[in-house]
Every structure is written in structure tokens, then in C-alpha cells.
Design an enzyme around this catalytic site. Structure first.
Site, short mmCIF file in Angstrom:
data_model
loop_
_atom_site.label_atom_id
_atom_site.label_comp_id
_atom_site.label_asym_id
_atom_site.label_seq_id
_atom_site.Cartn_x
_atom_site.Cartn_y
_atom_site.Cartn_z
N SER A 6 -0.52 7.58 -17.58
CA SER A 6 -0.25 6.32 -16.88
C SER A 6 0.30 5.29 -17.85
O SER A 6 -0.37 4.87 -18.79
CB SER A 6 -1.54 5.79 -16.24
N HIS A 31 3.15 8.61 -14.64
CA HIS A 31 2.46 7.91 -13.56
C HIS A 31 2.73 6.42 -13.72
O HIS A 31 2.46 5.83 -14.77
CB HIS A 31 0.96 8.20 -13.61
N ASP A 33 2.20 2.64 -12.11
CA ASP A 33 1.34 1.84 -11.23
C ASP A 33 1.98 0.51 -10.90
O ASP A 33 2.18 -0.33 -11.78
CB ASP A 33 0.00 1.58 -11.92
N MET A 35 1.54 -2.97 -8.88
CA MET A 35 0.49 -3.82 -8.28
C MET A 35 1.08 -5.17 -7.89
O MET A 35 1.88 -5.73 -8.64
CB MET A 35 -0.63 -4.05 -9.29
N HIS A 64 2.96 5.01 -7.96
CA HIS A 64 1.75 4.69 -7.19
C HIS A 64 1.82 3.22 -6.78
O HIS A 64 1.66 2.33 -7.61
CB HIS A 64 0.54 4.97 -8.09
N MET A 66 0.39 0.08 -5.25
CA MET A 66 -0.81 -0.65 -4.82
C MET A 66 -0.33 -1.99 -4.28
O MET A 66 -0.59 -3.05 -4.86
CB MET A 66 -1.76 -0.81 -6.02
N MET A 135 -8.57 7.90 -5.57
CA MET A 135 -8.92 6.91 -6.60
C MET A 135 -10.37 7.08 -7.02
O MET A 135 -11.28 7.04 -6.17
CB MET A 135 -8.71 5.49 -6.07
N ASP A 173 -7.26 9.68 -10.09
CA ASP A 173 -6.71 8.52 -10.77
C ASP A 173 -7.81 7.50 -11.08
O ASP A 173 -8.36 6.88 -10.17
CB ASP A 173 -5.63 7.90 -9.87
C1 DX5 Z 1 -5.65 1.95 -11.59
C2 DX5 Z 1 -4.40 2.78 -11.71
C3 DX5 Z 1 -4.53 3.90 -12.65
C4 DX5 Z 1 -4.79 3.52 -14.07
C5 DX5 Z 1 -5.64 4.59 -14.68
O1 DX5 Z 1 -5.53 1.03 -10.57
O2 DX5 Z 1 -4.03 3.31 -10.45
O3 DX5 Z 1 -3.40 4.77 -12.59
O4 DX5 Z 1 -3.62 3.36 -14.83
O5 DX5 Z 1 -6.01 4.17 -15.92
P1 DX5 Z 1 -7.22 4.82 -16.74
O6 DX5 Z 1 -6.88 6.25 -16.97
O7 DX5 Z 1 -7.22 3.99 -17.99
O8 DX5 Z 1 -8.47 4.64 -15.92
ZN ZN Z 2 -2.39 4.93 -10.45
#
Ligand code: DX5
Ligand code: ZN
Length: 214
Positions: A6, A31, A33, A35, A64, A66, A135, A173
Site C-alpha cells: 500500500s 494498492h 488508497d 480517501m 481502493h 474510500m 477491511m 486490508d
Molecule cells: C486503510 C487502507 C489500507 C492501509 C493499510 O484505510 O485501506 O490499505 O493502507 O495500511 P497498513 O498495512 O499499514 O494497515
Molecule cells: Zn486499502
């Protein structure tokens, strides 16, 4: 096992270096993310950053989202280089329509579910999707602790996938580490996302190698 580092946990001042680490390592996917500060209480980066990363990153881009109203941006994420696009069950009142849109744009379609959402909510969509992002922390931040009851949810999801004949992959994740990865894989996971465990380790490439040897 598919390993998806990630980028959220990488050094944002040197994202190209993080991409090169993943390119040159045994990791399988990126990956990414996204947000929006509305669906989750944090803001990360968007399609413009992904478009730049795509110039360097040579592996599958697992994006991903969010965010609320992902349908407004699905085509832009496709243009930015997303190979797979995952939306949240909790953010999509018309989830089936979101999945059709993602597929029609030529991307793999994923559904993410928060820790409080039961697997049963996936019953009617499981046959239509390529991936479930289960998650194992509350979304929004990296470096949180793995929620233990996620193990049972992986087993329940595996059962649903097997019984329905779906080919959806199970992605875990949040809070994945070298210490708990084996138990997660044994429960039925196909894809492991890891941010903190990789990018905050002394030697990310070596850590990736250790994950892949599990
Ligand atoms: C959290 C993200 C994850 C995050 C995971 O909201 O969706 O993908 O980057 O990070 P780690 O592996 O540090 O928990
Ligand atoms: Zn993620």
C-alpha cells in the site's frame, strides 16, 4: 498469494522510489488508497497522483476508493491507470450499478466492506464481482491493529464464494504483518495488502520477499 504493497505508507516526497521498489520486488500489485474526508475521516490522494505513479509503476494498479459517490469518478480513475477499482458497500446505495459501470469501463470490479458489515450483505453481489476487500481495520488510516474477528469473516466469505461458484478473490486490508499473514492466508485470503509492515521496515524489498515466502 498476491501481495499488494500500500503506497499510503510510502514516503510521499519520493513516490517514484516507492514504485521502483515494488517494480523490482516480488510483490504483485500496487494498492492505492483514495480517501475523500467524507466517507472516511482522512484525505489521501486522487486520480492525478495515480496518473503520475502509473508512469513508473509496472504492475497491476488496485485502486481502493474510500469515497462517496464513486460513480462520478470511475472513468477518471480508469484514465489515470486503474486496473481494478474497488468501491465500498457502505458508500453505494446502488452497488450493482456501480459494479456494472466499473466492468463496462474495462476494469476488475471490487467491493470493500467495513469491519462492522456482515458477510451476508455480499450474498447477492458475490457472483458479479472480481474481488472482495475485507477491511480488517476501520478504513482511513494506515498502521492500525488487525481486528481479530476478521479471521472468522475470511472463513465465512470463503464459504460463500465456494458455495456460490464465484471467482472473487479475497483481499485483506489493514494491520497485515509478517506475524499474522500466515493465519490470514490459512483462513482463505488470496490477496494481502500491507503498508506499514513493508514501507516502514528497514528493507522493504527484503520484507516483501519474506511475505512471499510464507
Ligand atoms: C486503510 C487502507 C489500507 C492501509 C493499510 O484505510 O485501506 O490499505 O493502507 O495500511 P497498513 O498495512 O499499514 O494497515
Ligand atoms: Zn486499502
Amino acid at each position: 498469494m498476491i501481495l499488494a504493497p500500500s503506497i499510503l505508507a510510502a514516503d510521499f516526497l519520493h513516490l517514484a522510489d516507492a514504485c521502483k521498489i515494488v517494480n523490482e520486488s516480488e510483490a504483485d500489485w500496487f494498492h492505492l488508497d483514495v480517501m475523500d474526508g467524507r466517507f472516511v475521516p482522512n484525505i489521501s490522494y486522487g486520480m492525478n497522483v495515480i496518473k503520475q505513479l502509473k508512469k513508473v509503476g509496472t504492475k497491476f494498479f488496485d485502486v481502493h476508493l474510500m469515497i462517496l459517490e464513486p460513480e462520478k469518478y470511475a472513468d477518471e480513475f480508469k484514465d489515470a491507470g486503474a486496473d481494478g477499482l474497488t468501491v465500498h458497500l457502505e458508500a453505494c446505495p446502488n452497488l450493482h450499478r456501480n459494479i456494472q459501470q466499473i466492468k463496462s469501463l474495462g476494469m476488475k470490479a471490487g467491493v470493500a466492506i467495513n469491519p462492522h458489515s456482515p458477510i451476508i450483505l455480499l450474498n447477492d453481489i458475490i457472483a458479479d464481482i472480481d474481488l472482495v476487500n475485507l477491511m480488517s481495520v476501520n478504513p482511513g488510516f494506515g498502521a492500525q491493529s488487525f481486528i481479530p474477528y476478521s479471521i472468522q469473516k475470511i472463513k465465512d466469505l470463503k464459504k460463500l464464494i465456494t458455495e456460490s461458484g464465484s471467482s472473487a478473490k479475497i483481499e485483506i486490508d489493514g494491520g497485515v504483518s509478517l506475524q499474522n499473514a500466515k493465519e490470514i492466508l490459512n483462513a482463505g485470503a488470496d490477496v494481502l495488502v500491507a503498508g506499514n509492515a513493508i514501507f516502514n521496515s528497514v528493507d522493504p524489498k527484503e520484507t516483501i520477499k519474506k511475505f512471499k515466502m510464507l
